[in-house]
Design an enzyme around this catalytic site. Structure first.
Site, PDB file in Angstrom:
ATOM      1  N   HIS A 121       0.772  -1.104   0.272  1.00  0.00           N
ATOM      2  CA  HIS A 121       0.722   0.239   0.171  1.00  0.00           C
ATOM      3  C   HIS A 121       0.978   0.793   0.506  1.00  0.00           C
ATOM      4  CE1 HIS A 121      -2.598   2.784   1.162  1.00  0.00           C
ATOM      5  NE2 HIS A 121      -4.081   2.313   0.842  1.00  0.00           N
ATOM      6  N   GLU A 131       0.744   3.687   1.846  1.00  0.00           N
ATOM      7  CA  GLU A 131       1.079   4.956   3.020  1.00  0.00           C
ATOM      8  C   GLU A 131       1.916   3.591   3.458  1.00  0.00           C
ATOM      9  OE1 GLU A 131      -2.261   5.319   5.471  1.00  0.00           O
ATOM     10  OE2 GLU A 131      -0.976   5.296   7.400  1.00  0.00           O
ATOM     11  N   SER A 180      -8.767   1.666  -2.217  1.00  0.00           N
ATOM     12  CA  SER A 180      -8.776   2.043  -1.179  1.00  0.00           C
ATOM     13  C   SER A 180      -8.205   1.172  -0.332  1.00  0.00           C
ATOM     14  CB  SER A 180      -9.946   3.212  -1.637  1.00  0.00           C
ATOM     15  OG  SER A 180     -10.412   3.588  -0.138  1.00  0.00           O
ATOM     16  N   SER A 181      -7.639   1.419   0.931  1.00  0.00           N
ATOM     17  CA  SER A 181      -8.186  -0.040   2.411  1.00  0.00           C
ATOM     18  C   SER A 181      -8.811   0.529   2.816  1.00  0.00           C
ATOM     19  CB  SER A 181      -6.656   0.678   2.865  1.00  0.00           C
ATOM     20  OG  SER A 181      -6.316  -0.031   4.191  1.00  0.00           O
TER      21      SER A 181
END
Ligand code: SF4
Length: 310
Positions: free
Chosen positions: A125, A127, A224-225
């Site tokens: 991911h 981030e 989208s987590s």
């Protein structure tokens, strides 16, 4: 189907709102082309809308001409990306969410105090890549779940700290932190992880919604987590649950035998896409009741970078 209930809060968080404003303001101030490294937020509709305004999305900085304006996405970037931008004389506008930067700061603080860091998050991911890239390789160990927490190998001569991705499941993160604390009683970190207010609030609203509906729909991108976590929350509550990019992903067979449908959206999903679903279902189902279930009202706002403030 008789009733549609919308969860509040849903949709854009303050970090996403700020990131999109950074791009729009940058276009106004500097003109186009403006370059954005990676999807500014994980939503195709947002990205396509910005593209139509002359914004160019790139995977890597070497695709950005020297001296151009480049924006970093809300997910945050590794230190090496700032360095690369500087060496290529790029003018950087950082749309990293302040709550992600707070996690970066914690990572550096622990590192400087000589601690080894365990990051709870999802490999790959954006981030997580950015957070791992705050420190030299080997300083942070990434774990994903309870099983990892029970098996992770860490240096024996160092104190330990943990940090987390901001958009995880509240309940799952609790379990992983408990497992870490059981194995490493002296490990330090925030009680509930670094989950952001928007993640917690959207999950709390969906959890309440789940007790009132027969099916859950979540508008959000597959990558989208936080949107995926909302959909999984519905599944965990035993409801048929679907993550949809927009109204076009709806399958009317899902509605067979369903009386009440819950609707929410991830932190990177624009409200216009939610309203598209509402309008479509209203047109399909005569007399459909539409309600709003308000768990709480958010008022968090983040300032734009100084160079873009009027
Ligand atoms: Fe920031 Fe949370 Fe929004 Fe991510 S989901 S951009 S951490 S407010």
């Amino acid at each position: 189907m008789k009733k549609l209930i919308l969860a509040t809060p849903r949709g854009f968080c303050a970090g996403v709102d700020r990131a999109i404003h950074v791009v729009e303001k940058a276009v106004e101030k500097f003109g186009t082309p403006i370059y954005v490294r990676h999807e500014i937020v994980h939503n195709k509709f947002v990205v396509e809308t910005l593209k139509s305004k002359g914004v160019v999305f790139v995977d890597e900085l070497n695709q950005v001409p020297e001296g151009s304006v480049v924006i970093f996405s809300a997910h945050g970037v590794a230190e090496s990306i700032y360095e690369e931008a500087e060496s290529r004389h790029l003018k950087v506008l950082d749309a990293s969410c302040p709550l992600v930067l707070k996690v970066h700061f914690s990572a550096k603080r622990h590192f400087n105090a000589g601690r080894h860091i365990i990051l709870i998050g999802h490999a790959g991911h954006a981030e997580v890549i950015g957070t791992l890239g705050q420190l030299p390789e080997g300083a942070i160990t990434l774990i994903r779940n309870e099983a990892d927490a029970e098996m992770v190998q860490v240096p024996e001569d160092k104190e330990l700290a943990y940090i987390t991705q901001t958009t995880l499941s509240v309940a799952e993160t609790r379990k992983i932190i408990d497992a870490l604390k059981k194995r490493f009683p002296h490990i330090i970190g925030p009680e509930a992880g670094d989950l952001c207010y928007a993640t917690g609030n959207r999950q709390a609203a969906v959890l309440e919604l789940c007790s009132k509906v027969d099916m859950l729909l979540v508008v959000g991108a597959k990558n989208s987590s936080n949107s995926s976590r909302l959909m999984e929350l519905g599944l965990e509550q035993g409801l048929p649950s679907h993550l949809i990019a927009d109204v076009n992903d709806l399958d009317m067979s899902w509605f067979n035998g369903v009386e009440t449908v819950g609707l929410s959206s991830g932190a990177s999903a624009p409200e216009v896409l939610v309203q598209g679903v509402v309008d479509f279902l209203k047109a399909k189902v005569k007399g459909l009741q539409v309600e709003n279930l308000v768990k709480l009202v958010e008022n968090t706002k983040f300032n734009l970078p100084k160079t873009l403030q009027d």
